[in-house]
Design a protein around this motif. Structure first.
Motif, PDB file in Angstrom:
ATOM      1  N   SER A 165       1.000   4.038  -3.001  1.00 63.63           N
ATOM      2  CA  SER A 165       0.785   5.458  -2.730  1.00 63.63           C
ATOM      3  C   SER A 165       1.967   6.294  -3.220  1.00 63.63           C
ATOM      4  O   SER A 165       1.769   7.393  -3.771  1.00 63.63           O
ATOM      5  CB  SER A 165       0.576   5.665  -1.226  1.00 63.63           C
ATOM      6  N   GLY A 225     -15.909   0.114   0.610  1.00 59.98           N
ATOM      7  CA  GLY A 225     -16.886   1.092   1.053  1.00 59.98           C
ATOM      8  C   GLY A 225     -17.887   1.428  -0.031  1.00 59.98           C
ATOM      9  O   GLY A 225     -19.071   1.678   0.256  1.00 59.98           O
ATOM     10  N   VAL A 226     -17.442   1.440  -1.284  1.00 56.70           N
ATOM     11  CA  VAL A 226     -18.358   1.701  -2.407  1.00 56.70           C
ATOM     12  C   VAL A 226     -19.410   0.607  -2.495  1.00 56.70           C
ATOM     13  O   VAL A 226     -20.600   0.875  -2.722  1.00 56.70           O
ATOM     14  CB  VAL A 226     -17.560   1.811  -3.723  1.00 56.70           C
ATOM     15  N   VAL A 264     -10.046   9.263  -5.161  1.00 56.21           N
ATOM     16  CA  VAL A 264      -8.933   8.718  -5.939  1.00 56.21           C
ATOM     17  C   VAL A 264      -9.243   8.667  -7.437  1.00 56.21           C
ATOM     18  O   VAL A 264      -8.333   8.423  -8.228  1.00 56.21           O
ATOM     19  CB  VAL A 264      -8.552   7.305  -5.444  1.00 56.21           C
ATOM     20  N   ARG A 311     -22.074   1.171   0.082  1.00 55.22           N
ATOM     21  CA  ARG A 311     -22.993   2.255  -0.281  1.00 55.22           C
ATOM     22  C   ARG A 311     -23.978   1.800  -1.359  1.00 55.22           C
ATOM     23  O   ARG A 311     -25.147   2.192  -1.349  1.00 55.22           O
ATOM     24  CB  ARG A 311     -22.198   3.460  -0.805  1.00 55.22           C
ATOM     25  N   SER A 368      -7.945   0.372  -5.185  1.00 55.36           N
ATOM     26  CA  SER A 368      -8.805  -0.787  -4.967  1.00 55.36           C
ATOM     27  C   SER A 368      -9.354  -0.877  -3.546  1.00 55.36           C
ATOM     28  O   SER A 368     -10.477  -1.355  -3.341  1.00 55.36           O
ATOM     29  CB  SER A 368      -8.040  -2.073  -5.303  1.00 55.36           C
ATOM     30  N   ASP A 369      -8.586  -0.431  -2.538  1.00 49.60           N
ATOM     31  CA  ASP A 369      -9.046  -0.568  -1.153  1.00 49.60           C
ATOM     32  C   ASP A 369     -10.355   0.166  -0.858  1.00 49.60           C
ATOM     33  O   ASP A 369     -11.206  -0.370  -0.133  1.00 49.60           O
ATOM     34  CB  ASP A 369      -7.944  -0.097  -0.193  1.00 49.60           C
ATOM     35  N   PRO A 370     -10.578   1.394  -1.373  1.00 49.85           N
ATOM     36  CA  PRO A 370     -11.848   2.070  -1.072  1.00 49.85           C
ATOM     37  C   PRO A 370     -13.073   1.428  -1.699  1.00 49.85           C
ATOM     38  O   PRO A 370     -14.205   1.824  -1.376  1.00 49.85           O
ATOM     39  CB  PRO A 370     -11.635   3.489  -1.635  1.00 49.85           C
ATOM     40  N   PRO A 372     -20.576   7.255  -4.342  1.00 46.69           N
ATOM     41  CA  PRO A 372     -19.522   6.719  -3.445  1.00 46.69           C
ATOM     42  C   PRO A 372     -18.146   6.695  -4.087  1.00 46.69           C
ATOM     43  O   PRO A 372     -17.130   6.827  -3.388  1.00 46.69           O
ATOM     44  CB  PRO A 372     -20.017   5.305  -3.116  1.00 46.69           C
ATOM     45  N   ARG A 387     -16.599  10.025  -3.451  1.00 45.36           N
ATOM     46  CA  ARG A 387     -16.171  10.239  -2.067  1.00 45.36           C
ATOM     47  C   ARG A 387     -14.807   9.614  -1.773  1.00 45.36           C
ATOM     48  O   ARG A 387     -14.153   9.990  -0.808  1.00 45.36           O
ATOM     49  CB  ARG A 387     -17.211   9.673  -1.102  1.00 45.36           C
ATOM     50  N   THR A 388     -14.398   8.628  -2.568  1.00 46.03           N
ATOM     51  CA  THR A 388     -13.092   8.013  -2.325  1.00 46.03           C
ATOM     52  C   THR A 388     -11.949   8.995  -2.566  1.00 46.03           C
ATOM     53  O   THR A 388     -10.883   8.877  -1.952  1.00 46.03           O
ATOM     54  CB  THR A 388     -12.891   6.788  -3.233  1.00 46.03           C
ATOM     55  N   LYS A 426       0.826  -1.208   0.000  1.00 39.79           N
ATOM     56  CA  LYS A 426       0.000   0.000   0.000  1.00 39.79           C
ATOM     57  C   LYS A 426       0.862   1.260   0.000  1.00 39.79           C
ATOM     58  O   LYS A 426       0.557   2.235  -0.703  1.00 39.79           O
ATOM     59  CB  LYS A 426      -0.932   0.002   1.213  1.00 39.79           C
TER      60      LYS A 426
END
Length: 374
Positions: free
Chosen positions: A222, A279-280, A299, A283, A274-276, A293, A296-297, A218
């Motif tokens: 980043s 959460g998508v 990215v 939603r 890919s990690d967010p 959604p 909101r990430t 990760k």
């Protein structure tokens, strides 16, 4: 023994004794994406022509030139003969057929359009392979120049500097600081050459091991997004293009959007993106549209969010995703050309600077040669 366990022998083959070097090399190389692409397109053509699935697998097994793929197709064919669905048989070989391939084949089996889905799989693999080859071809020339620069530096330090060093030692006197540094580097590389080999190898091994860890992967993903000289922008656009095309191909093939998002997240190639997605997915389960959604990430580019919103409103989400993927593919190719056009002269300047520093360091004492003579 097999009959007592309730098993039926479908096929018997001789197992080779021991492990050969050739087999190890085959496993390390794996199956090229191009071979899998050709296999998917040929399988789609044979099924659409009315050939049975088993007969098509037999033909693919016989004509495959890659031995690992040949054995894999043979194992898939045996599983299908034993009663497994094609998607289940493919899922047993994750090193050859990834989650995307298996999910799309499963959707094709459910919808009764396996040939169309396999064509989409082949097109998806071709696009991904073209994107990879574009990036690799752009990096070939700078990489060769970098290797050449290192080779020139090592050659001059090991073979040219010692000649001057012996001459200056015979003359005696105080040498300039740059000359002393280059002579010291030459002596160190000749006397402790094993350290100059072991340190880079150990550093590379530790870096790769750190990058494979969860935290390291990760962090590295980043860092790639924040690289200067527009490299971070290219990395982001590559991940967005892959994300868009994979999601568009899955939804067009009839895979449910939640499952498609989960598969897309695993194949995005960058954990920051890919990690967010988890959460998508949550939603979406609450009834929200996809664009909100994703926005909101933080990215994904704003243009992508707006186009996805339009695609959802018009009911053409899959087509909009493919247009986005094509757009970002073109953006990546354009930016790579502009970067390589700048990197190439910079690399040549670097080679010239390396040679120049060594030459200056060795000839600086010549200007005070009479002072060195005693």
């Amino acid at each position: 023994h097999l009959r007592m366990r309730g098993l039926t022998v479908v096929d018997v083959d001789r197992k080779s004794a021991g492990v050969s070097l050739e087999g190890i090399v085959e496993r390390m190389r794996g199956v090229p994406a191009r071979d899998v692409t050709v296999m998917a397109r040929q399988l789609a053509t044979m099924i659409s022509s009315g050939l049975s699935l088993l007969r098509a697998l037999y033909v693919l097994e016989e004509q495959s030139e890659n031995r690992l793929l040949k054995r894999t197709i043979g194992a898939v064919r045996q599983d299908v003969e034993a009663g497994l669905a094609l998607s289940q048989a493919l899922a047993r070989h994750p090193r050859v057929f990834d989650d995307l391939f298996v999910a799309m084949v499963r959707a094709g089996e459910t919808g009764g359009n396996l040939d169309e889905v396999l064509e989409r799989v082949a097109l998806q693999l071709e696009k991904d392979d073209n994107l990879r080859r574009t990036v690799r071809s752009a990096m070939v020339y700078p990489s060769l120049i970098a290797v050449f620069a290192v080779a020139v530096l090592v050659g001059m330090v090991l073979f040219i500097i010692p000649v001057f060093a012996d001459m200056y030692r015979d003359l005696g006197g105080e040498l300039p600081a740059l000359t002393r540094f280059m002579i010291g580097l030459s002596d160190a590389m000749r006397d402790h050459w094993y350290l100059f080999l072991a340190v880079p190898i150990a550093a590379t091994y530790l870096f790769l091991r750190w990058r494979r860890s969860a935290a390291g992967a990760k962090t590295w993903d980043s860092m790639k997004l924040r690289m200067p000289f527009r490299i971070g922008s290219i990395v982001r656009k590559i991940a967005v293009a892959r994300f868009s095309r994979t999601l568009g191909t899955l939804t067009a093939s009839g895979v449910p959007i939640l499952q498609a998002l989960e598969i897309t997240a695993r194949t995005a190639g960058n954990r920051v993106i890919s990690d967010p997605i988890a959460g998508v997915v949550e939603r979406l389960k609450e009834g929200q549209p996809l664009a909100q959604p994703l926005a909101r990430t933080g990215v994904f580019p704003p243009m992508m969010i707006h186009m996805l919103a339009v695609g959802e409103e018009t009911g053409a989400l899959d087509r909009m995703l493919h247009k986005l993927a094509d757009f970002y593919d073109d953006e990546v190719a354009t930016q790579l050309k502009s970067i390589t056009s700048v990197i190439e002269p910079l690399m040549m300047i670097l080679v010239g600077a390396i040679v120049g520093v060594v030459v200056i360091a060795m000839y600086m004492p010549m200007f005070s040669i009479f002072e060195l003579v005693q």
